[in-house]
Structure formats: C-alpha cells, structure tokens
Design a protein around this motif. Structure first.
Motif, PDB file in Angstrom:
ATOM      1  N   LEU A   2       0.783  -1.215  -0.095  1.00  0.00           N
ATOM      2  CA  LEU A   2       0.144   0.054   0.027  1.00  0.00           C
ATOM      3  C   LEU A   2       0.834   1.349  -0.076  1.00  0.00           C
ATOM      4  CD1 LEU A   2      -2.576  -1.253   2.513  1.00  0.00           C
ATOM      5  CD2 LEU A   2      -2.627  -1.675   0.318  1.00  0.00           C
ATOM      6  N   ARG A   4       0.551   5.653  -0.150  1.00  0.00           N
ATOM      7  CA  ARG A   4      -0.353   6.685  -0.431  1.00  0.00           C
ATOM      8  C   ARG A   4       0.009   7.454  -1.371  1.00  0.00           C
ATOM      9  NH1 ARG A   4       2.570   9.665   4.720  1.00  0.00           N
ATOM     10  NH2 ARG A   4       4.509  10.015   4.009  1.00  0.00           N
ATOM     11  N   ASN A   9       7.434   7.779  -4.216  1.00  0.00           N
ATOM     12  CA  ASN A   9       6.979   9.052  -3.734  1.00  0.00           C
ATOM     13  C   ASN A   9       7.904   9.947  -3.007  1.00  0.00           C
ATOM     14  OD1 ASN A   9       4.222  10.138  -3.559  1.00  0.00           O
ATOM     15  ND2 ASN A   9       4.524  10.329  -1.498  1.00  0.00           N
ATOM     16  N   ARG A  15      12.324  15.836  -1.769  1.00  0.00           N
ATOM     17  CA  ARG A  15      13.643  15.922  -1.875  1.00  0.00           C
ATOM     18  C   ARG A  15      14.068  17.381  -2.518  1.00  0.00           C
ATOM     19  NH1 ARG A  15      13.722  12.152   0.901  1.00  0.00           N
ATOM     20  NH2 ARG A  15      14.108  10.015   0.453  1.00  0.00           N
ATOM     21  N   LEU A  19      19.398  17.588  -5.482  1.00  0.00           N
ATOM     22  CA  LEU A  19      19.850  16.499  -4.669  1.00  0.00           C
ATOM     23  C   LEU A  19      20.445  15.317  -5.540  1.00  0.00           C
ATOM     24  CD1 LEU A  19      18.931  14.704  -1.442  1.00  0.00           C
ATOM     25  CD2 LEU A  19      18.927  13.424  -3.642  1.00  0.00           C
ATOM     26  N   LEU A  21      22.481  11.470  -4.967  1.00  0.00           N
ATOM     27  CA  LEU A  21      22.528  10.460  -4.045  1.00  0.00           C
ATOM     28  C   LEU A  21      24.175  10.605  -3.605  1.00  0.00           C
ATOM     29  CD1 LEU A  21      21.043   6.933  -5.173  1.00  0.00           C
ATOM     30  CD2 LEU A  21      20.116   8.731  -3.637  1.00  0.00           C
ATOM     31  N   LEU A  22      24.464  10.247  -2.539  1.00  0.00           N
ATOM     32  CA  LEU A  22      25.903  10.160  -1.912  1.00  0.00           C
ATOM     33  C   LEU A  22      26.416   8.783  -2.280  1.00  0.00           C
ATOM     34  CD1 LEU A  22      25.464   8.859   1.028  1.00  0.00           C
ATOM     35  CD2 LEU A  22      24.977  11.171   1.543  1.00  0.00           C
ATOM     36  N   ASN A  67      -4.033   5.346   1.189  1.00  0.00           N
ATOM     37  CA  ASN A  67      -2.968   5.926   2.275  1.00  0.00           C
ATOM     38  C   ASN A  67      -3.868   5.020   3.641  1.00  0.00           C
ATOM     39  OD1 ASN A  67      -1.657   7.594   4.173  1.00  0.00           O
ATOM     40  ND2 ASN A  67      -3.324   9.182   4.363  1.00  0.00           N
ATOM     41  N   SER A  96       7.329   2.289   5.684  1.00  0.00           N
ATOM     42  CA  SER A  96       6.718   3.666   5.499  1.00  0.00           C
ATOM     43  C   SER A  96       7.938   4.484   5.754  1.00  0.00           C
ATOM     44  CB  SER A  96       5.693   3.919   6.501  1.00  0.00           C
ATOM     45  OG  SER A  96       6.034   3.542   7.838  1.00  0.00           O
ATOM     46  N   GLY A  97       8.981   4.059   5.808  1.00  0.00           N
ATOM     47  CA  GLY A  97      10.302   5.021   5.666  1.00  0.00           C
ATOM     48  C   GLY A  97      10.736   5.560   7.076  1.00  0.00           C
ATOM     49  N   ASN A 100      10.194  10.603   7.248  1.00  0.00           N
ATOM     50  CA  ASN A 100       8.819  11.068   6.732  1.00  0.00           C
ATOM     51  C   ASN A 100       8.348  12.402   7.008  1.00  0.00           C
ATOM     52  OD1 ASN A 100       7.781   8.179   8.166  1.00  0.00           O
ATOM     53  ND2 ASN A 100       7.623   8.268   5.820  1.00  0.00           N
ATOM     54  N   THR A 142      23.003  16.548   4.713  1.00  0.00           N
ATOM     55  CA  THR A 142      22.029  17.558   4.035  1.00  0.00           C
ATOM     56  C   THR A 142      22.422  19.055   4.431  1.00  0.00           C
ATOM     57  OG1 THR A 142      20.164  16.122   4.610  1.00  0.00           O
ATOM     58  CG2 THR A 142      19.681  18.456   4.264  1.00  0.00           C
ATOM     59  N   CYS A 342      14.158  -1.217   6.525  1.00  0.00           N
ATOM     60  CA  CYS A 342      14.476   0.189   6.263  1.00  0.00           C
ATOM     61  C   CYS A 342      14.747   1.300   7.224  1.00  0.00           C
ATOM     62  CB  CYS A 342      14.091   0.680   4.968  1.00  0.00           C
ATOM     63  SG  CYS A 342      15.059   1.344   3.807  1.00  0.00           S
ATOM     64  N   PHE A 353      20.335   2.281   3.589  1.00  0.00           N
ATOM     65  CA  PHE A 353      20.618   2.804   2.256  1.00  0.00           C
ATOM     66  C   PHE A 353      20.047   1.776   1.470  1.00  0.00           C
ATOM     67  CE2 PHE A 353      23.969   4.662   4.991  1.00  0.00           C
ATOM     68  CZ  PHE A 353      24.322   5.572   4.234  1.00  0.00           C
TER      69      PHE A 353
HETATM   70  C1  LIG Z   1      17.796  13.634   2.039  1.00  0.00           C
HETATM   71  C2  LIG Z   1      18.006  11.802   1.937  1.00  0.00           C
HETATM   72  C3  LIG Z   1      19.185  11.533   1.155  1.00  0.00           C
HETATM   73  C4  LIG Z   1      19.372  10.345   1.140  1.00  0.00           C
HETATM   74  N1  LIG Z   1      20.352   9.721   0.143  1.00  0.00           N
HETATM   75  C5  LIG Z   1      20.485   8.508   0.298  1.00  0.00           C
HETATM   76  C6  LIG Z   1      21.612   8.028  -0.807  1.00  0.00           C
HETATM   77  O1  LIG Z   1      22.506   8.901  -1.373  1.00  0.00           O
HETATM   78  N2  LIG Z   1      21.978   6.781  -1.107  1.00  0.00           N
HETATM   79  C7  LIG Z   1      20.907   5.755  -0.303  1.00  0.00           C
HETATM   80  O2  LIG Z   1      21.126   4.519  -0.457  1.00  0.00           O
HETATM   81  N3  LIG Z   1      20.020   6.137   0.457  1.00  0.00           N
HETATM   82  C8  LIG Z   1      19.810   7.483   0.618  1.00  0.00           C
HETATM   83  N4  LIG Z   1      18.887   7.910   1.378  1.00  0.00           N
HETATM   84  C9  LIG Z   1      17.854   6.888   2.319  1.00  0.00           C
HETATM   85  C10 LIG Z   1      16.929   6.348   1.408  1.00  0.00           C
HETATM   86  O3  LIG Z   1      15.771   7.312   1.808  1.00  0.00           O
HETATM   87  C11 LIG Z   1      16.502   4.999   1.584  1.00  0.00           C
HETATM   88  O4  LIG Z   1      17.724   4.200   1.106  1.00  0.00           O
HETATM   89  C12 LIG Z   1      15.425   4.566   0.840  1.00  0.00           C
HETATM   90  O5  LIG Z   1      14.932   5.336  -0.031  1.00  0.00           O
HETATM   91  C13 LIG Z   1      14.146   4.257   2.031  1.00  0.00           C
HETATM   92  O6  LIG Z   1      13.136   3.716   1.330  1.00  0.00           O
HETATM   93  P1  LIG Z   1      12.058   3.341   2.163  1.00  0.00           P
HETATM   94  O7  LIG Z   1      10.908   2.714   1.077  1.00  0.00           O
HETATM   95  O8  LIG Z   1      12.264   2.770   3.219  1.00  0.00           O
HETATM   96  O9  LIG Z   1      11.576   4.791   2.548  1.00  0.00           O
HETATM   97  P2  LIG Z   1      10.692   5.807   1.615  1.00  0.00           P
HETATM   98  O10 LIG Z   1      11.499   6.025   0.367  1.00  0.00           O
HETATM   99  O11 LIG Z   1      10.605   7.008   2.618  1.00  0.00           O
HETATM  100  O12 LIG Z   1       9.222   5.166   1.229  1.00  0.00           O
HETATM  101  C14 LIG Z   1       8.064   5.085   2.108  1.00  0.00           C
HETATM  102  C15 LIG Z   1       6.946   5.093   1.103  1.00  0.00           C
HETATM  103  O13 LIG Z   1       5.889   4.918   2.517  1.00  0.00           O
HETATM  104  C16 LIG Z   1       4.820   5.810   2.050  1.00  0.00           C
HETATM  105  N5  LIG Z   1       3.980   5.744   3.104  1.00  0.00           N
HETATM  106  C17 LIG Z   1       4.287   6.329   4.359  1.00  0.00           C
HETATM  107  N6  LIG Z   1       3.321   6.395   5.125  1.00  0.00           N
HETATM  108  C18 LIG Z   1       2.069   5.844   4.522  1.00  0.00           C
HETATM  109  C19 LIG Z   1       1.087   5.591   4.896  1.00  0.00           C
HETATM  110  N7  LIG Z   1       0.430   5.552   6.290  1.00  0.00           N
HETATM  111  N8  LIG Z   1       0.223   4.613   4.043  1.00  0.00           N
HETATM  112  C20 LIG Z   1       0.456   4.614   2.752  1.00  0.00           C
HETATM  113  N9  LIG Z   1       1.983   4.868   2.519  1.00  0.00           N
HETATM  114  C21 LIG Z   1       2.686   5.465   3.221  1.00  0.00           C
HETATM  115  C22 LIG Z   1       5.449   6.988   1.469  1.00  0.00           C
HETATM  116  O14 LIG Z   1       4.533   7.821   0.664  1.00  0.00           O
HETATM  117  C23 LIG Z   1       6.740   6.406   0.869  1.00  0.00           C
HETATM  118  O15 LIG Z   1       6.588   6.334  -0.636  1.00  0.00           O
HETATM  119  C24 LIG Z   1      18.502   9.302   1.699  1.00  0.00           C
HETATM  120  C25 LIG Z   1      17.434   9.700   2.469  1.00  0.00           C
HETATM  121  C26 LIG Z   1      17.027  11.129   2.638  1.00  0.00           C
HETATM  122  C27 LIG Z   1      15.866  11.476   3.240  1.00  0.00           C
END
Ligand SMILES: Cc1cc2nc3c(=O)[nH]c(=O)nc-3n(C[C@H](O)[C@H](O)[C@H](O)COP(=O)(O)OP(=O)(O)OC[C@H]3O[C@@H](n4cnc5c(N)ncnc54)[C@H](O)[C@@H]3O)c2cc1C
Length: 386
Positions: A2, A4, A9, A15, A19, A21-22, A67, A96-97, A100, A142, A342, A353
C-alpha cells in the motif's frame, strides 16, 4: 503493498531540486536490478532514483493512492484501515520510511517571527528563501550540501555545527563508500555492535555526490566563505546562543575519520601512511557564541537537523516516547506478525541505504514466513528497546 502517493513518492516529492545520492550508481542497486548504465561512479539525481524504484516495482502488486490511516491489533490479526478500504491481515510489514518528517529542535519555537524558517524537508532551492543571510543548522550530509548550495548562490551563510561524521569522498583512489562496502564495515550486524543505540542515532556522513568526486567537509565550506559556529543551544531575548565546543566536536570527527581509514588500511593490508589523507578541520580561534536574530543579518534559518519516521497511523503500542519503533532486527517487539524494514541499522550498518534492503529483507521475510507457517519463534528481546 500500500502506497499513499505514487511509487517512488519520497524521491519525487520530498527532496530538494539539486539532490544527488551520496552512494555511487553501482552501489544504488536493488535486488536483481544492478546499475547497467554508462556512469557507475557517478551519483543519481532524485528523479533517477524514482525511475529505478518504478522499474523495480513494475511487477509488484502496489496499490498506489492508498493511505494507511490506522493499523490495530484484532485478535491474532491486524485490522488495516485505508482511505480506500479495510483489510484484515495476519502480518504487516512497516516499510513507511525513516524520513517522513523533519526533526526540528525546540529552539525553533523561540525564534523572532520575522526570521523565516524552512526545513530541509520543504526546501527546494535558494530562490525559495528571502534575500539575505541564511543560518543552516546541522552539518551532516544535508546541512553541508545545502550550505554549499546557498553559498554558491551568493548568500552569506552561517553553519551551526554539532556532532558530525567526517569522511573524504575518495580514499586511495576509490570512493569511500566502496571501502565501507568492501571492508565489511557496512555489513556489520546490529547484534554484534558494541553500542547499537548510538549506531542507530549516528548522523549521516558529510558527503556529496558530484561529478568531480570532491570532498565537502567543513574546510571546503570555510574556503567558500561559510562561517562556522557551534551547536545551537538556546534562544534568549531574540539572540541565538551557540556552544563553544566547536573545536571539540571537530577534533572528535577528525579522530573517528582517521580510525575508520585505519580500519580500511588494516583490511587492505597496507600501512596507514596513505598520501592524501585530509588535514585536520580548521576551526577559527574564536567562533561566535551568540547572534542577535533581530538585527537582520540572518533573514532565514534552514533546519538540516535530521528526519524522523511518522507512525501516527499505527494504533499498536510499539512506539516509544521519542517516536522510535521498538523492534529487534525488524521484528516488532510484543506484537507478533508486525515487522519493519529500512530503519537505521535495522540489521546491518547499511540498513537505511538502498543497497541495504536486500540482505535485511531476506532475514525479515524469513522470520515472517516462519511466523505465517505457524511456527512462530519467540524473538530474542534482549536488544529490543534499542
Ligand atoms: C535526503 C535524503 C538523502 C538520501 N540519500 C541516500 C543515498 O544517497 N543513498 C541511499 O542509498 N539512500 C539514501 N537515503 C536513504 C533512502 O531514503 C533510503 O535508502 C530509501 O529510499 C528508503 O526507502 P523506504 O522505502 O524505506 O522509504 P521511503 O522512500 O520514505 O518510502 C516510504 C514510502 O511509504 C509511503 N508511506 C508512508 N506512510 C504511509 C502510509 N501511512 N500509508 C501509505 N503509504 C505510506 C511514503 O509515501 C513513501 O513512498 C536518503 C534519504 C534522504 C532523506
């Protein structure tokens, strides 16, 4: 699955414009989807990351625009409420990351109203800020990137520096993240670390992904004209008060960087006399300890003080007072069938990462499969509250 918003996203909507990636392209890989483009040593822009994730997700059963507004326990199951429907599920994986929402210190509420405040979460480019000086708070990935961008745009920039992780972009001709990967540092497991609590709270390294693979440390920023001040401690009568400990935090960051490079040398079997190690951080003899925010020298404050996860939709008591999920390697504590992925050092140093997801997901899904097969094994909760 699921989502949102739309697939990728956070990379599409959360971002800043410039930006990159590093992590180098060859390292920004997903399971079965290695980088096969022409520039393995360069760094992806945010829209390229969104494209990578979209390609990966093409065959996944994603319900976009869905969502999740509530997840609660219902007997042995979970009751999931979304803006589209309600779902009953034996297990839930929270993906969900970790980023957020911006994490902003409480001093923000004491700033004079005519100083504009923006967080790195909402910042897109220098044109968004009012004319005049900018105080960037936070000197991790950042903060150093945005301080450099604002300085290059012609602004007068002050950078408030707390604890940080200093790294050279390259070491002995290789990207420093190649060394993290090859030497095994990134694979260090959560249950083998001396201080997991601390490892999970370490700030991101001072790195930027540019074509010339330049190091963006405090010395580079000073050379660009950025003024360094200590950690922002308080606001009193419209004055920002900064810590006098800048030299100490810089010495500590230098020391830790040297130790890490020694680790790489040890792994490679070379002496630790590599030419080209960075000089110590140069800290001015005396740095400003206070700044009158009412005088107009600083017109805006950019909070680069980190991010946090948002679990307001999770109606299961597994989030502590600081907003952290109680889990042991992604197995949520005291709530069988609830998992997470994650998060910082979830199972390995590389967990947050993009390249870290494959190994962690395999371990977590292994536990989940066993649980669904009805062989629920009790997780080891010893480390659970980290
Ligand atoms: C500024 C920044 C720079 C970064 N640079 C790097 C890099 O250089 N290299 C690297 O490997 N990693 C980097 N990262 C880390 C990177 O974010 C993670 O590696 C990866 O993108 C995380 O993926 P994720 O799916 O866990 O989280 P997210 O990418 O945050 O995805 C989570 C998803 O869940 C959804 N969601 C949240 N809550 C809900 C809800 N209640 N209902 C439904 N959907 C929901 C969101 O919309 C989102 O799409 C960086 C992070 C940031 C913030």
């Amino acid at each position: 699955m699921l989502e949102r918003g739309e697939v990728g996203n956070s990379w599409r909507h959360e971002r800043w414009d410039s930006l990159r990636l590093l992590t180098p392209n060859w390292q920004s890989r997903l399971p079965g989807l290695a980088y096969d483009g022409p520039d393995p040593d360069e760094y992806m822009a945010a829209e390229e990351v969104a494209g990578l994730i979209t390609r990966f997700a093409a065959k996944a059963p994603v319900r976009a625009g869905t969502n999740v507004t509530s997840v609660r326990r219902d007997g042995d199951d979970y009751h999931v409420v979304t803006n589209q429907s309600e779902i009953r599920s034996r297990a839930v994986v929270i993906a969900s990351g970790a980023c957020n929402a911006p994490a902003v210190p409480t001093v923000a509420s004491a700033l004079p109203p005519d100083v504009e405040q923006v967080t790195a979460f909402d910042y897109r480019n220098p044109g968004q800020l009012p004319d005049g000086g900018v105080l960037v708070v936070g000197a991790s990935a950042t903060g150093v990137q945005l301080a450099a961008e604002l300085s290059e745009s012609g602004r007068s920039v002050m950078l408030s520096v707390g604890e940080h992780v200093r790294l050279p972009r390259t070491y002995r001709g290789r990207d420093v993240l190649w060394w993290m990967d090859a030497s095994g540092v990134w694979d260090q497991r959560y249950d083998e670390l001396d201080d997991l609590h601390r490892a999970r709270r370490l700030p991101s390294p001072q790195l930027v992904g540019t074509r010339d693979r330049a190091t963006l440390d405090l010395n580079a920023l000073t050379a660009m004209g950025v003024e360094l001040v200590g950690r922002w401690a308080a606001v009193r009568d419209g004055r920002a008060l900064f810590s006098g400990g800048l030299r100490n935090v810089c010495s500590l960051a230098d020391l830790k960087m040297e130790r890490l490079l020694d680790t790489f040398d040890e792994w490679a079997g070379t002496g630790n006399d590599a030419p080209g190690r960075l000089p110590s951080t140069e800290v001015p003899r005396s740095t400003r300890l206070e700044l009158d925010l009412r005088r107009g020298e600083i017109r805006s404050v950019l909070w680069a003080t980190g991010y946090q996860a948002d679990y307001r939709w999770l109606d299961v008591p597994v989030v502590d007072a600081k907003g952290n999920l109680s889990h042991n390697g992604g197995v949520v504590v005291d709530s069988p069938g609830l998992y997470a992925l994650c998060l910082p050092v979830l199972r390995r140093r590389k967990s947050t990462f993009i390249c870290g997801i494959e190994d962690d997901a395999r371990d977590v899904i292994d536990h989940l499969s066993t649980y669904l097969a009805g062989e629920s094994r009790a997780p080891d909760y010893a480390l659970a509250h980290d």
